[in-house]
Design a protein around this motif. Sequence first.
Motif, short mmCIF file in Angstrom:
data_model
loop_
_atom_site.label_atom_id
_atom_site.label_comp_id
_atom_site.label_asym_id
_atom_site.label_seq_id
_atom_site.Cartn_x
_atom_site.Cartn_y
_atom_site.Cartn_z
N ILE A 128 -2.10 12.94 7.10
CA ILE A 128 -2.55 11.55 7.18
C ILE A 128 -1.74 10.65 6.24
O ILE A 128 -1.44 9.51 6.59
N ASN A 129 -1.35 11.17 5.06
CA ASN A 129 -0.45 10.40 4.19
C ASN A 129 0.84 10.07 4.94
O ASN A 129 1.33 8.94 4.87
N THR A 130 1.38 11.04 5.63
CA THR A 130 2.63 10.85 6.38
C THR A 130 2.43 9.83 7.50
O THR A 130 3.26 8.93 7.69
N ILE A 131 1.33 9.95 8.24
CA ILE A 131 1.06 9.02 9.33
C ILE A 131 0.90 7.59 8.79
O ILE A 131 1.47 6.65 9.35
N GLU A 132 0.17 7.44 7.69
CA GLU A 132 -0.03 6.09 7.14
C GLU A 132 1.28 5.54 6.57
O GLU A 132 1.57 4.35 6.72
N MET A 162 0.85 -1.18 0.00
CA MET A 162 0.00 0.00 0.00
C MET A 162 0.89 1.24 0.00
O MET A 162 1.86 1.31 0.75
N VAL A 163 0.53 2.20 -0.86
CA VAL A 163 1.32 3.42 -1.00
C VAL A 163 0.39 4.62 -0.85
O VAL A 163 -0.36 4.94 -1.77
N PRO A 164 0.43 5.30 0.31
CA PRO A 164 -0.35 6.52 0.44
C PRO A 164 0.24 7.58 -0.50
O PRO A 164 1.45 7.83 -0.48
N TRP A 165 -0.60 8.14 -1.31
CA TRP A 165 -0.15 9.02 -2.38
C TRP A 165 -1.06 10.24 -2.38
O TRP A 165 -2.28 10.11 -2.31
N GLY A 166 -0.48 11.41 -2.43
CA GLY A 166 -1.30 12.62 -2.39
C GLY A 166 -1.33 13.34 -3.71
O GLY A 166 -0.35 13.36 -4.46
N ILE A 186 3.20 2.11 7.88
CA ILE A 186 3.64 1.01 7.00
C ILE A 186 5.11 0.69 7.25
O ILE A 186 5.51 -0.48 7.29
N THR A 187 5.92 1.73 7.48
CA THR A 187 7.35 1.52 7.74
C THR A 187 7.58 0.88 9.11
O THR A 187 8.37 -0.05 9.24
N ASN A 235 4.44 -5.68 8.57
CA ASN A 235 3.50 -6.77 8.37
C ASN A 235 2.17 -6.18 7.89
O ASN A 235 1.56 -5.35 8.57
N VAL A 236 1.72 -6.62 6.72
CA VAL A 236 0.53 -6.04 6.10
C VAL A 236 -0.71 -6.18 6.97
O VAL A 236 -1.57 -5.29 6.98
N ASN A 237 -0.81 -7.25 7.71
CA ASN A 237 -1.97 -7.41 8.59
C ASN A 237 -2.00 -6.34 9.68
O ASN A 237 -3.08 -5.86 10.04
N ARG A 238 -0.85 -5.97 10.17
CA ARG A 238 -0.79 -4.94 11.23
C ARG A 238 -1.06 -3.56 10.67
O ARG A 238 -1.88 -2.82 11.22
N HIS A 239 -0.37 -3.17 9.59
CA HIS A 239 -0.58 -1.79 9.12
C HIS A 239 -1.94 -1.63 8.43
O HIS A 239 -2.54 -0.56 8.49
N PHE A 240 -2.47 -2.70 7.82
CA PHE A 240 -3.78 -2.58 7.21
C PHE A 240 -4.86 -2.31 8.25
O PHE A 240 -5.80 -1.54 8.00
N THR A 241 -4.73 -2.91 9.41
CA THR A 241 -5.71 -2.68 10.48
C THR A 241 -5.80 -1.19 10.82
O THR A 241 -6.89 -0.63 10.94
N PHE A 242 -4.66 -0.55 10.94
CA PHE A 242 -4.64 0.88 11.24
C PHE A 242 -5.18 1.70 10.07
O PHE A 242 -6.02 2.60 10.26
#
Length: 123
Positions: A88-92, A63-67, A96-97, A101-108
């Motif tokens: 929010i892009n920065t926070i997301e 996942m890539v938050p993109w503005g 991710i960094t 683990n995709v399961n962890r960051h996707f939950t947020f």
Amino acid sequence: MGFTKLFLFFFFFVSNPSQSYAAENVSVTLYYETLCPYCADFIVNHLANIFQNGLISIVNLRMVPWGNAWLNSDGSFAYQHGTDECLINTIEACTITIYPNVNRHFTFIHCVERLTLQNKHSK
């Protein structure tokens, strides 16, 4: 906005370059805008399904938050969805960094995007 037009906001790169018949995960990269109602709807109401039905086990999701931003003549940035989009892009991206683990960051991310759909992202 129709589903076809929705893809104007999303860029999927699905690749499986191997010619072998061995089972390999499918790589999917999702570029999305925070605070975009169409992106939030896709993440919350559609992408979440691959976690709920177990398909995530065969998907390498990136996942890539993109503005959607531009540079003003005074050197400041303007964002399509306001200054909160940048924050929010920065926070997301940091989430991710910190939690690769995709399961962890996707939950947020799912939680934040759900708040976007409810117009509660700033609370």
